[in-house]
Write a protein that holds these residues in place. Structure first.
Motif, PDB file in Angstrom:
ATOM      1  N   SER A  90     -39.427  78.458  29.999  1.00 49.22           N
ATOM      2  CA  SER A  90     -40.725  77.668  29.640  1.00 49.22           C
ATOM      3  C   SER A  90     -41.207  77.200  30.657  1.00 49.22           C
ATOM      4  O   SER A  90     -40.748  75.717  30.721  1.00 49.22           O
ATOM      5  N   GLY A  91     -41.836  77.500  31.574  1.00 48.12           N
ATOM      6  CA  GLY A  91     -42.119  77.552  32.832  1.00 48.12           C
ATOM      7  C   GLY A  91     -41.391  76.162  34.018  1.00 48.12           C
ATOM      8  O   GLY A  91     -41.643  75.620  34.509  1.00 48.12           O
ATOM      9  N   TRP A  92     -39.959  77.196  34.047  1.00 45.80           N
ATOM     10  CA  TRP A  92     -39.373  76.819  35.495  1.00 45.80           C
ATOM     11  C   TRP A  92     -37.996  77.606  35.837  1.00 45.80           C
ATOM     12  O   TRP A  92     -38.769  78.611  34.979  1.00 45.80           O
ATOM     13  N   VAL A  93     -38.027  77.971  36.866  1.00 51.68           N
ATOM     14  CA  VAL A  93     -37.405  78.666  37.331  1.00 51.68           C
ATOM     15  C   VAL A  93     -36.256  78.606  38.320  1.00 51.68           C
ATOM     16  O   VAL A  93     -36.134  77.590  39.420  1.00 51.68           O
ATOM     17  N   ASN A  94     -34.863  78.819  37.715  1.00 51.81           N
ATOM     18  CA  ASN A  94     -33.587  78.150  39.336  1.00 51.81           C
ATOM     19  C   ASN A  94     -33.158  79.705  39.689  1.00 51.81           C
ATOM     20  O   ASN A  94     -32.607  80.664  39.467  1.00 51.81           O
ATOM     21  N   ARG A 106     -34.716  75.027  42.855  1.00 53.02           N
ATOM     22  CA  ARG A 106     -35.658  74.917  41.483  1.00 53.02           C
ATOM     23  C   ARG A 106     -37.239  75.351  41.293  1.00 53.02           C
ATOM     24  O   ARG A 106     -37.466  73.842  41.600  1.00 53.02           O
ATOM     25  N   ASP A 107     -38.107  76.072  40.380  1.00 51.80           N
ATOM     26  CA  ASP A 107     -39.187  75.508  40.727  1.00 51.80           C
ATOM     27  C   ASP A 107     -39.644  75.086  39.315  1.00 51.80           C
ATOM     28  O   ASP A 107     -39.815  75.576  38.410  1.00 51.80           O
ATOM     29  N   GLU A 108     -39.956  73.295  39.315  1.00 53.38           N
ATOM     30  CA  GLU A 108     -40.017  73.160  38.521  1.00 53.38           C
ATOM     31  C   GLU A 108     -41.764  73.132  37.048  1.00 53.38           C
ATOM     32  O   GLU A 108     -41.221  73.193  36.447  1.00 53.38           O
ATOM     33  N   THR A 109     -42.346  74.199  37.845  1.00 54.86           N
ATOM     34  CA  THR A 109     -43.641  73.882  37.045  1.00 54.86           C
ATOM     35  C   THR A 109     -43.613  76.581  37.113  1.00 54.86           C
ATOM     36  O   THR A 109     -44.610  76.887  36.783  1.00 54.86           O
ATOM     37  N   GLY A 113     -44.716  80.239  44.188  1.00 53.70           N
ATOM     38  CA  GLY A 113     -44.634  81.461  44.254  1.00 53.70           C
ATOM     39  C   GLY A 113     -43.196  82.237  45.291  1.00 53.70           C
ATOM     40  O   GLY A 113     -43.128  83.049  46.689  1.00 53.70           O
ATOM     41  N   ILE A 114     -42.145  81.307  44.427  1.00 55.31           N
ATOM     42  CA  ILE A 114     -40.966  81.814  45.488  1.00 55.31           C
ATOM     43  C   ILE A 114     -40.633  83.918  44.891  1.00 55.31           C
ATOM     44  O   ILE A 114     -40.779  83.912  43.839  1.00 55.31           O
ATOM     45  N   ASN A 115     -40.099  84.470  46.781  1.00 55.23           N
ATOM     46  CA  ASN A 115     -39.904  86.015  45.717  1.00 55.23           C
ATOM     47  C   ASN A 115     -38.334  86.242  45.933  1.00 55.23           C
ATOM     48  O   ASN A 115     -38.230  86.004  47.029  1.00 55.23           O
ATOM     49  N   GLN A 135     -28.986  71.051  43.953  1.00 57.71           N
ATOM     50  CA  GLN A 135     -30.469  71.896  43.948  1.00 57.71           C
ATOM     51  C   GLN A 135     -31.484  70.974  44.634  1.00 57.71           C
ATOM     52  O   GLN A 135     -31.065  69.648  45.121  1.00 57.71           O
ATOM     53  N   ILE A 136     -31.880  71.968  45.382  1.00 57.01           N
ATOM     54  CA  ILE A 136     -33.443  71.384  45.821  1.00 57.01           C
ATOM     55  C   ILE A 136     -35.297  71.799  45.314  1.00 57.01           C
ATOM     56  O   ILE A 136     -34.907  73.122  44.321  1.00 57.01           O
ATOM     57  N   ILE A 137     -35.124  71.170  44.751  1.00 54.81           N
ATOM     58  CA  ILE A 137     -36.210  70.889  44.320  1.00 54.81           C
ATOM     59  C   ILE A 137     -37.897  70.646  45.334  1.00 54.81           C
ATOM     60  O   ILE A 137     -38.385  69.664  45.555  1.00 54.81           O
ATOM     61  N   PRO A 138     -38.897  71.909  45.352  1.00 57.14           N
ATOM     62  CA  PRO A 138     -40.103  72.146  46.443  1.00 57.14           C
ATOM     63  C   PRO A 138     -40.951  71.080  44.979  1.00 57.14           C
ATOM     64  O   PRO A 138     -41.043  71.710  44.056  1.00 57.14           O
ATOM     65  N   ARG A 139     -41.614  69.874  46.263  1.00 55.46           N
ATOM     66  CA  ARG A 139     -42.933  69.678  45.665  1.00 55.46           C
ATOM     67  C   ARG A 139     -44.242  70.143  45.387  1.00 55.46           C
ATOM     68  O   ARG A 139     -44.711  70.133  44.355  1.00 55.46           O
ATOM     69  N   SER A 140     -43.865  71.314  45.859  1.00 56.93           N
ATOM     70  CA  SER A 140     -45.886  71.975  45.955  1.00 56.93           C
ATOM     71  C   SER A 140     -45.615  73.540  47.270  1.00 56.93           C
ATOM     72  O   SER A 140     -44.428  73.526  47.899  1.00 56.93           O
ATOM     73  N   ARG A 141     -46.480  74.143  46.538  1.00 54.33           N
ATOM     74  CA  ARG A 141     -46.695  75.563  47.423  1.00 54.33           C
ATOM     75  C   ARG A 141     -46.417  75.362  49.028  1.00 54.33           C
ATOM     76  O   ARG A 141     -45.881  75.862  50.132  1.00 54.33           O
ATOM     77  N   ALA A 142     -46.794  74.387  49.916  1.00 54.06           N
ATOM     78  CA  ALA A 142     -46.795  73.251  51.159  1.00 54.06           C
ATOM     79  C   ALA A 142     -45.514  73.534  51.384  1.00 54.06           C
ATOM     80  O   ALA A 142     -45.394  73.302  52.192  1.00 54.06           O
TER      81      ALA A 142
END
Length: 171
Positions: A90-94, A106-109, A113-115, A135-142
């Motif tokens: 719920s609200g995250w994707v690995n 890891r997209d924590e939110t 927009g990762i595909n 894992q690597i956790i991006p901070r934002s879309r940028a």
């Protein structure tokens, strides 16, 4: 929340107790502990804070270098192919990704927009351990750059809003 200087990096927990923004320079004290393999400071007290000192440049790593030596550091991995979804909640994707070595993004939110099926020129984020996986956790879309030859969306630092007179603003 992770902090980093020229010598090391470490996670701070809980994040909600940290009253600092990205780019602030802080001095902290806390209790050293291990959370599922991640070394972190808990029960944080901020001793000193200087606002907007800047964010360290990310180090360039490969998927094979997502390891304990680079834990909690800001890093960039280039030529990242997203090959599947490892799991999601719920609200995250690995995402399973590869640059020749398979690793987790890891997209924590669940808003980055990762595909799956796309090869990104680079992904920047914080290196973190969870159990035996790094894992690597991006901070934002940028932090997720599909095509570096295209002008990326502008990001202001500090973010939009009222800032004190004399504050340096970078785009």
């Amino acid at each position: 929340v992770h902090i980093q200087d020229e010598t090391a990096a470490i996670a701070l927990y809980p994040a909600s107790s940290i009253r600092a923004e990205e780019g602030d320079e802080i001095t902290v004290s806390g209790t050293l502990q291990d959370y599922r393999g991640l070394l972190q400071l808990a029960n944080i007290t901020i001793i000193d804070k200087v606002e907007q000192k800047g964010v360290p440049d990310p180090i360039l790593l490969t998927g094979a270098e997502l390891n304990e030596e680079n834990e909690s550091k800001l890093a960039t991995i280039e030529n990242v192919s997203v090959i599947g979804i490892q799991n999601e909640g719920s609200g995250w994707v690995n995402y399973l990704a590869s640059d020749g070595t398979t690793f987790i993004v890891r997209d924590e939110t669940a808003t980055l927009g990762i595909n799956v099926g796309i090869t990104y020129d680079s992904i920047t984020g914080i290196v973190q351990q969870f159990d035996s996986a790094y894992q690597i956790i991006p901070r934002s879309r940028a932090d997720v750059v599909e095509d570096s030859t295209v002008v990326q969306p502008v990001r202001a630092n500090p973010e939009a809003g009222t800032v004190p007179s004399g504050t340096e603003v970078t785009l």
